[in-house]
Design a protein around this motif. Sequence first.
Motif, mmCIF file in Angstrom:
data_model
loop_
_atom_site.group_PDB
_atom_site.id
_atom_site.type_symbol
_atom_site.label_atom_id
_atom_site.label_comp_id
_atom_site.label_asym_id
_atom_site.label_seq_id
_atom_site.Cartn_x
_atom_site.Cartn_y
_atom_site.Cartn_z
ATOM 1 N N ALA A 1 0.834 -1.210 0.000
ATOM 2 C CA ALA A 1 0.000 0.000 0.000
ATOM 3 C C ALA A 1 0.867 1.258 0.000
ATOM 4 N N LEU A 2 1.909 1.271 0.816
ATOM 5 C CA LEU A 2 2.784 2.445 0.885
ATOM 6 C C LEU A 2 3.516 2.670 -0.430
ATOM 7 N N ASN A 3 4.034 1.587 -1.022
ATOM 8 C CA ASN A 3 4.788 1.728 -2.267
ATOM 9 C C ASN A 3 3.893 2.036 -3.448
ATOM 10 N N LEU A 4 2.656 1.534 -3.411
ATOM 11 C CA LEU A 4 1.718 1.804 -4.500
ATOM 12 C C LEU A 4 1.537 3.310 -4.665
ATOM 13 N N LEU A 5 1.382 4.016 -3.554
ATOM 14 C CA LEU A 5 1.226 5.465 -3.600
ATOM 15 C C LEU A 5 2.568 6.175 -3.724
ATOM 16 N N GLY A 6 3.556 5.714 -2.950
ATOM 17 C CA GLY A 6 4.863 6.378 -2.949
ATOM 18 C C GLY A 6 5.537 6.358 -4.312
ATOM 19 N N CYS A 7 5.487 5.207 -4.991
ATOM 20 C CA CYS A 7 6.115 5.110 -6.311
ATOM 21 C C CYS A 7 5.401 6.005 -7.309
ATOM 22 N N TYR A 8 4.072 6.099 -7.184
ATOM 23 C CA TYR A 8 3.324 6.966 -8.105
ATOM 24 C C TYR A 8 3.718 8.424 -7.908
ATOM 25 N N VAL A 9 3.821 8.859 -6.656
ATOM 26 C CA VAL A 9 4.156 10.258 -6.374
ATOM 27 C C VAL A 9 5.559 10.587 -6.881
ATOM 28 N N HIS A 10 6.516 9.713 -6.615
ATOM 29 C CA HIS A 10 7.898 9.987 -7.052
ATOM 30 C C HIS A 10 8.028 9.910 -8.568
ATOM 31 N N ASP A 11 7.331 8.968 -9.176
ATOM 32 C CA ASP A 11 7.330 8.876 -10.638
ATOM 33 C C ASP A 11 6.721 10.130 -11.242
ATOM 34 N N LEU A 12 5.633 10.586 -10.640
ATOM 35 C CA LEU A 12 4.970 11.799 -11.110
ATOM 36 C C LEU A 12 5.914 12.992 -11.021
ATOM 37 N N ARG A 13 6.688 13.060 -9.967
ATOM 38 C CA ARG A 13 7.627 14.169 -9.807
ATOM 39 C C ARG A 13 8.682 14.152 -10.908
ATOM 40 N N LEU A 14 9.207 12.983 -11.211
ATOM 41 C CA LEU A 14 10.220 12.893 -12.259
ATOM 42 C C LEU A 14 9.670 13.357 -13.606
ATOM 43 N N GLN A 15 8.416 13.016 -13.900
ATOM 44 C CA GLN A 15 7.841 13.402 -15.187
ATOM 45 C C GLN A 15 7.524 14.897 -15.222
ATOM 46 N N CYS A 16 6.881 15.395 -14.175
ATOM 47 C CA CYS A 16 6.371 16.766 -14.202
ATOM 48 C C CYS A 16 7.452 17.818 -13.981
ATOM 49 N N LEU A 17 8.500 17.491 -13.242
ATOM 50 C CA LEU A 17 9.545 18.483 -12.964
ATOM 51 C C LEU A 17 10.775 18.268 -13.839
ATOM 52 N N GLU A 18 11.415 17.107 -13.712
ATOM 53 C CA GLU A 18 12.658 16.871 -14.439
ATOM 54 C C GLU A 18 12.440 16.752 -15.949
ATOM 55 N N TYR A 19 11.323 16.142 -16.367
ATOM 56 C CA TYR A 19 11.102 15.851 -17.792
ATOM 57 C C TYR A 19 10.325 16.969 -18.485
ATOM 58 N N PHE A 20 9.142 17.281 -17.977
ATOM 59 C CA PHE A 20 8.304 18.296 -18.621
ATOM 60 C C PHE A 20 8.988 19.667 -18.667
ATOM 61 N N GLY A 21 9.829 19.929 -17.690
ATOM 62 C CA GLY A 21 10.501 21.219 -17.657
ATOM 63 C C GLY A 21 11.388 21.484 -18.851
ATOM 64 N N LYS A 22 11.740 20.452 -19.598
ATOM 65 C CA LYS A 22 12.637 20.614 -20.743
ATOM 66 C C LYS A 22 11.907 21.018 -22.020
ATOM 67 N N PHE A 23 10.624 20.705 -22.147
ATOM 68 C CA PHE A 23 9.963 20.965 -23.427
ATOM 69 C C PHE A 23 8.479 21.327 -23.310
ATOM 70 N N TYR A 24 7.867 21.097 -22.170
ATOM 71 C CA TYR A 24 6.402 21.125 -22.099
ATOM 72 C C TYR A 24 5.871 22.534 -21.850
ATOM 73 N N GLU A 25 4.844 22.914 -22.608
ATOM 74 C CA GLU A 25 4.112 24.150 -22.373
ATOM 75 C C GLU A 25 2.671 23.788 -22.064
ATOM 76 N N ASP A 26 2.247 24.101 -20.861
ATOM 77 C CA ASP A 26 0.897 23.705 -20.453
ATOM 78 C C ASP A 26 -0.075 24.857 -20.672
ATOM 79 N N GLY A 27 -1.260 24.733 -20.113
ATOM 80 C CA GLY A 27 -2.252 25.800 -20.216
ATOM 81 C C GLY A 27 -3.376 25.521 -21.174
ATOM 82 N N GLY A 28 -3.450 24.297 -21.724
ATOM 83 C CA GLY A 28 -4.528 23.961 -22.644
ATOM 84 C C GLY A 28 -5.866 23.814 -21.947
ATOM 85 N N LYS A 29 -6.932 24.218 -22.625
ATOM 86 C CA LYS A 29 -8.285 24.062 -22.092
ATOM 87 C C LYS A 29 -8.855 22.743 -22.588
ATOM 88 N N PRO A 30 -9.431 21.937 -21.702
ATOM 89 C CA PRO A 30 -9.972 20.642 -22.142
ATOM 90 C C PRO A 30 -11.142 20.816 -23.106
#
Length: 640
Positions: A596-625
């Motif tokens: 249970a702890l790793n199920l959530l913990g791994c998701y949070v840390h994985d999310l951080r790697l994508q949203c900060l380290e990865y998206f910061g290199k090329f991603y422009e957000d702000g799109g309207k659904p």
Amino acid sequence: MAIVKMKKLRVMAMADSRDALLRELLRLGCVEISEPAGRLADPAWADLLRRETSTLAETKNEQGEAGAALDALKRYGGTKDGLFIQRRPVSQEEFLSAGTLEEARAVSRQIDGRIQDISRLQGEEGRLQSRKAGLMPWVPLDMPLELSGTANAVFRLGVLPGAADTAAIRSELAGTAAELYEVSADKQQRCCLLIAHRAAEEEALEVLRPHGFSVTAFQGVTGTAAKNVADIDAAIAAGQKRRQEAEAAIAALAGKRDALRLYADRLSAEAAEDQNTERLLTDGTIVFFEGWAPAESLGEVQSLLESMGCAWEASDPTDEDVPDVPVKLKNNWFTKPLNMVTEMYSLPAYNNVDPNPLMAPFFILFYGIMMADMGYGILMFLAGTIVAKKYRPKGTMGHMMGLLQLCGVSTFFWGALTGGFFGDFLTQVVKLTTGGDFALPALFTPLNDTLMILVGAMALGLVQIVTGMAVSFIRKLRAGQVLDAVFEEVTWWIVFAGIGLMALGVTDLVLYAGLALIVIGPLVTGQGFGKIMGIFGSLYNHVTGYFGDILSYARLMALMLAGSVIAQVFNTLGAIPGNIVIFLVISLAGNALNFALNLLGCYVHDLRLQCLEYFGKFYEDGGKPFRPLAMETKYVDITK
């Protein structure tokens, strides 16, 4: 996969075909009607057209009644939804049928009436209980409460503080033609009856006033307190019986839950239709609206609008339109679950790239590395598959189940490489049952190959960062920003390559070339004194940025090691008594907690790697659904 191309629509139709047009757009489910605020701000438009009106308030009210009816069935009818709602398939004709709507509306109003009865009876019972609480202290008094005295004497009911000394007060009253009787007492108050000669009433009250005596009167009450309490008890019992009858009447309608659910979803569709009605502009003869539709659906939109006799046009969005263009992502089975991550972060701008195909391989790979256990992987895959097949969830929950399946496969794969199955569960079981040694084959293990895993994690991080830089490089070239692309991305690729070659002892020249480009870049793109400062700023920002990001990927090793160690610790604790039953209890409990702890913990840390380290290199957000007028449902699946 990519961001779906949109077409800007301008549509004009006759006002008397408004409802039919909206209903067909609802069926089609691929046209978003824009807010007309911009047009109404233009005096030329505001003088000609006005907003349409709708019955949205009435529909919202009916939605509230339907929701309350479903909640009442859950409370009184014993109907439970469970963790997930099991959707019932219905045809589009059944969903939009007027007969189905009227029948369910009648049930909803019937239940709503019962709910109001229950609420009224509960309020009445509360008032009766309050009256009873006020009368209970006077039950020992065998005297009608409305009796105020005789020709020569007065009777006064009153209360004294709980700490009052009634014996002492009686002594003080000894010199007056009055007597004080204590009816009942508790910690808060003492209920008393004062009997005094009419001529001595004021004198007696003057004696009692310093002691906190307060006269009590029961307006409109006749008879003794005991009789009134008995009457109240009878009224409460009668009210409770009527309330139980109302609850039973609601429970008897439990079989209508599916019809009510369909009705609730139908009202959601009608509310969406009403909301879009208010986005139309009209002069009473025609209606006009602007909106958006996917380019791939333009053929269906054209057929519908022409069949309805509408005047319309479709055009590509201009550069000025880009901030207002809604964003819809087109993904396949592999990348679609990552919508959950993208929507949580923010949709890309319309002129940006779809991040899901670029993120999916890394997200799933990194999650598996951090979890790295065959047993956990099997549980994740089974949970995601069972929920997806049985309940067919949509939206974020549907994406979550798909992501759980994919990450479960990755977790199983990396668990097979590291030899983990609920930690060393099988090793301990074999040892306890046979006394022999057993271990699953492993290519490497978190405990014995920690340094290798750390280096590998940072190498994977470098690959992801370089991928993000490559996407940024391509986007800058397409935008004509050649120098920025060269001095931002190419320069640091050369630096990374130079560091690698120098570490291998091949050559230092590549690194020197990269450092030279770091110096040249600000000199070419900067101005004045900013050229010199730009060199130091670029060097500091990129060194701390890139290498800090790469070090951040050490969390892949840290979570893999932590999950493996925690599982083995619980397995070892369970094996200490040497009893297989005790071992299973402790091991399964510990692994459940670790999972249970790793199920959530791994998701949070994985999310951080994508949203900060990865998206910061090329991603422009702000799109309207992209939110088209469509039949969005919670309880049913609409089949065409």
